[in-house]
Design a protein around this motif. Sequence first.
Motif, PDB file in Angstrom:
ATOM      1  N   ASP A 191       6.960 -18.573  14.652  1.00 27.57           N
ATOM      2  CA  ASP A 191       6.438 -19.670  15.345  1.00 27.57           C
ATOM      3  C   ASP A 191       6.284 -18.595  16.579  1.00 27.57           C
ATOM      4  N   CYS A 192       5.147 -18.319  17.279  1.00 28.25           N
ATOM      5  CA  CYS A 192       4.677 -18.070  17.958  1.00 28.25           C
ATOM      6  C   CYS A 192       4.872 -18.081  19.837  1.00 28.25           C
ATOM      7  N   THR A 193       5.662 -17.140  20.338  1.00 26.27           N
ATOM      8  CA  THR A 193       5.403 -17.716  21.294  1.00 26.27           C
ATOM      9  C   THR A 193       4.914 -17.275  22.511  1.00 26.27           C
ATOM     10  N   GLU A 194       4.825 -15.814  22.059  1.00 25.99           N
ATOM     11  CA  GLU A 194       3.845 -14.933  23.302  1.00 25.99           C
ATOM     12  C   GLU A 194       2.463 -14.656  22.221  1.00 25.99           C
ATOM     13  N   ILE A 195       1.498 -14.482  22.345  1.00 28.22           N
ATOM     14  CA  ILE A 195       0.663 -13.635  22.307  1.00 28.22           C
ATOM     15  C   ILE A 195      -0.083 -12.755  23.493  1.00 28.22           C
ATOM     16  N   ASP A 196      -1.481 -11.689  22.459  1.00 29.49           N
ATOM     17  CA  ASP A 196      -1.587 -11.361  23.246  1.00 29.49           C
ATOM     18  C   ASP A 196      -3.429 -11.231  22.443  1.00 29.49           C
ATOM     19  N   LEU A 197      -4.518 -11.434  23.433  1.00 28.25           N
ATOM     20  CA  LEU A 197      -6.055 -11.326  22.857  1.00 28.25           C
ATOM     21  C   LEU A 197      -6.028  -9.665  22.899  1.00 28.25           C
ATOM     22  N   ALA A 198      -6.170  -8.692  21.263  1.00 27.55           N
ATOM     23  CA  ALA A 198      -6.328  -7.940  21.153  1.00 27.55           C
ATOM     24  C   ALA A 198      -7.960  -7.536  21.456  1.00 27.55           C
ATOM     25  N   GLY A 199      -8.518  -8.579  20.610  1.00 32.27           N
ATOM     26  CA  GLY A 199     -10.141  -8.191  21.028  1.00 32.27           C
ATOM     27  C   GLY A 199     -11.094  -8.847  19.296  1.00 32.27           C
ATOM     28  N   THR A 200     -11.790  -9.097  19.232  1.00 32.21           N
ATOM     29  CA  THR A 200     -12.701  -9.809  19.344  1.00 32.21           C
ATOM     30  C   THR A 200     -13.779  -8.933  17.510  1.00 32.21           C
ATOM     31  N   ILE A 201     -13.908  -9.359  16.647  1.00 31.78           N
ATOM     32  CA  ILE A 201     -14.655  -8.679  16.414  1.00 31.78           C
ATOM     33  C   ILE A 201     -15.978  -9.499  15.059  1.00 31.78           C
ATOM     34  N   SER A 202     -17.661  -8.912  15.125  1.00 36.97           N
ATOM     35  CA  SER A 202     -18.014  -9.531  14.062  1.00 36.97           C
ATOM     36  C   SER A 202     -18.237  -9.111  12.939  1.00 36.97           C
ATOM     37  N   TRP A 203     -18.056  -9.268  11.524  1.00 35.99           N
ATOM     38  CA  TRP A 203     -18.541  -8.935  10.416  1.00 35.99           C
ATOM     39  C   TRP A 203     -19.469  -9.097   9.709  1.00 35.99           C
ATOM     40  N   PRO A 204     -20.987  -9.024  10.210  1.00 35.39           N
ATOM     41  CA  PRO A 204     -21.766  -9.823   9.503  1.00 35.39           C
ATOM     42  C   PRO A 204     -21.506  -9.107   8.114  1.00 35.39           C
ATOM     43  N   GLY A 205     -22.051  -9.715   7.071  1.00 36.96           N
ATOM     44  CA  GLY A 205     -22.059  -9.702   5.716  1.00 36.96           C
ATOM     45  C   GLY A 205     -20.646  -9.006   4.674  1.00 36.96           C
ATOM     46  N   PHE A 206     -19.461  -9.702   5.601  1.00 43.18           N
ATOM     47  CA  PHE A 206     -18.033  -9.047   5.430  1.00 43.18           C
ATOM     48  C   PHE A 206     -17.460 -10.078   3.870  1.00 43.18           C
ATOM     49  N   GLY A 207     -17.986 -11.791   3.943  1.00 47.08           N
ATOM     50  CA  GLY A 207     -17.666 -12.417   3.114  1.00 47.08           C
ATOM     51  C   GLY A 207     -18.458 -11.852   1.189  1.00 47.08           C
ATOM     52  N   ARG A 208     -17.270 -12.331   0.659  1.00 45.92           N
ATOM     53  CA  ARG A 208     -17.439 -12.391  -0.885  1.00 45.92           C
ATOM     54  C   ARG A 208     -19.599 -11.711  -1.132  1.00 45.92           C
ATOM     55  N   GLY A 209     -19.916 -13.019  -0.487  1.00 46.51           N
ATOM     56  CA  GLY A 209     -21.206 -13.499  -0.795  1.00 46.51           C
ATOM     57  C   GLY A 209     -22.010 -13.607   0.223  1.00 46.51           C
ATOM     58  N   GLY A 210     -21.806 -12.410   1.416  1.00 42.83           N
ATOM     59  CA  GLY A 210     -21.786 -11.684   2.257  1.00 42.83           C
ATOM     60  C   GLY A 210     -22.252 -12.573   3.496  1.00 42.83           C
ATOM     61  N   GLU A 211     -21.292 -13.781   2.923  1.00 38.90           N
ATOM     62  CA  GLU A 211     -21.035 -14.198   4.442  1.00 38.90           C
ATOM     63  C   GLU A 211     -20.918 -13.950   5.818  1.00 38.90           C
ATOM     64  N   ASN A 212     -21.317 -14.573   7.007  1.00 41.83           N
ATOM     65  CA  ASN A 212     -20.931 -13.500   8.038  1.00 41.83           C
ATOM     66  C   ASN A 212     -19.737 -14.179   8.520  1.00 41.83           C
ATOM     67  N   TRP A 213     -18.869 -13.219   9.159  1.00 40.95           N
ATOM     68  CA  TRP A 213     -17.148 -13.684   9.440  1.00 40.95           C
ATOM     69  C   TRP A 213     -17.419 -12.979  10.935  1.00 40.95           C
ATOM     70  N   PHE A 214     -16.620 -13.821  11.980  1.00 39.35           N
ATOM     71  CA  PHE A 214     -16.041 -13.289  13.144  1.00 39.35           C
ATOM     72  C   PHE A 214     -15.059 -13.391  13.072  1.00 39.35           C
ATOM     73  N   GLY A 215     -13.722 -12.610  14.047  1.00 39.18           N
ATOM     74  CA  GLY A 215     -12.785 -12.948  13.840  1.00 39.18           C
ATOM     75  C   GLY A 215     -11.791 -12.481  15.095  1.00 39.18           C
ATOM     76  N   PHE A 216     -11.376 -13.627  15.193  1.00 42.61           N
ATOM     77  CA  PHE A 216     -10.236 -13.389  16.965  1.00 42.61           C
ATOM     78  C   PHE A 216      -8.813 -12.540  16.729  1.00 42.61           C
ATOM     79  N   LEU A 217      -8.794 -11.257  17.268  1.00 42.07           N
ATOM     80  CA  LEU A 217      -7.395 -10.665  17.326  1.00 42.07           C
ATOM     81  C   LEU A 217      -6.506 -10.312  17.740  1.00 42.07           C
ATOM     82  N   PHE A 218      -4.897 -11.002  17.211  1.00 41.19           N
ATOM     83  CA  PHE A 218      -4.388 -11.265  18.398  1.00 41.19           C
ATOM     84  C   PHE A 218      -3.268 -10.391  17.971  1.00 41.19           C
ATOM     85  N   ARG A 219      -1.999  -9.752  18.742  1.00 41.85           N
ATOM     86  CA  ARG A 219      -0.780  -9.405  19.423  1.00 41.85           C
ATOM     87  C   ARG A 219       0.205 -10.318  19.353  1.00 41.85           C
TER      88      ARG A 219
END
Length: 161
Positions: A64-92
């Motif tokens: 259970d996360c009690t403290e998190i920090d946003l590290a950043g965001t990344i847009s991954w156009p074409g990343f998915g197995r079928g070429g789907e676009n992904w948008f990720g929120f990265l956290f510590r």
Amino acid sequence: MQAILATLGYVLSPDRRSVLMIRRDARPDDIHHGYYNGLGGKLEPGEDIVTGLRREIHEEAGLDCTEIDLAGTISWPGFGRGGENWFGFLFRVTAWTGTPYTANPEGSLHWVDVAEVLSGNLPMWESDRHFLPLVFAASPQVFHGVMPFSSGKATSWSYTL
């Protein structure tokens, strides 16, 4: 652009020298098979991004996360197995409760030295080596990146702070 929204969390040990990683070794058909990765996944309908991260960490690691920090965001156009676009929120994840699982349906969980993650010697997506130094920086700043993919490989990387 339509994209799959996702979280990617890096659970740090209390001394922040190690990070809990999943080695995706449970399903041979997994596009991540054999790679180490942070924990996370797709956002479910009705979830905000932090609730989604907390759910994914709990499901995948039993923590259970009690403290998190946003590290950043990344847009991954074409990343998915079928070429789907992904948008990720990265956290510590800097504080948590519970005892981490040793494995889950996706693979085995391991505490890995952050230095080893950054060394380039751990099997992982080659593209992760571009943004992980930003996630684990001594004085991190929130970043926003774009990393287009084609045929399963990153074709470029750029970011702003």
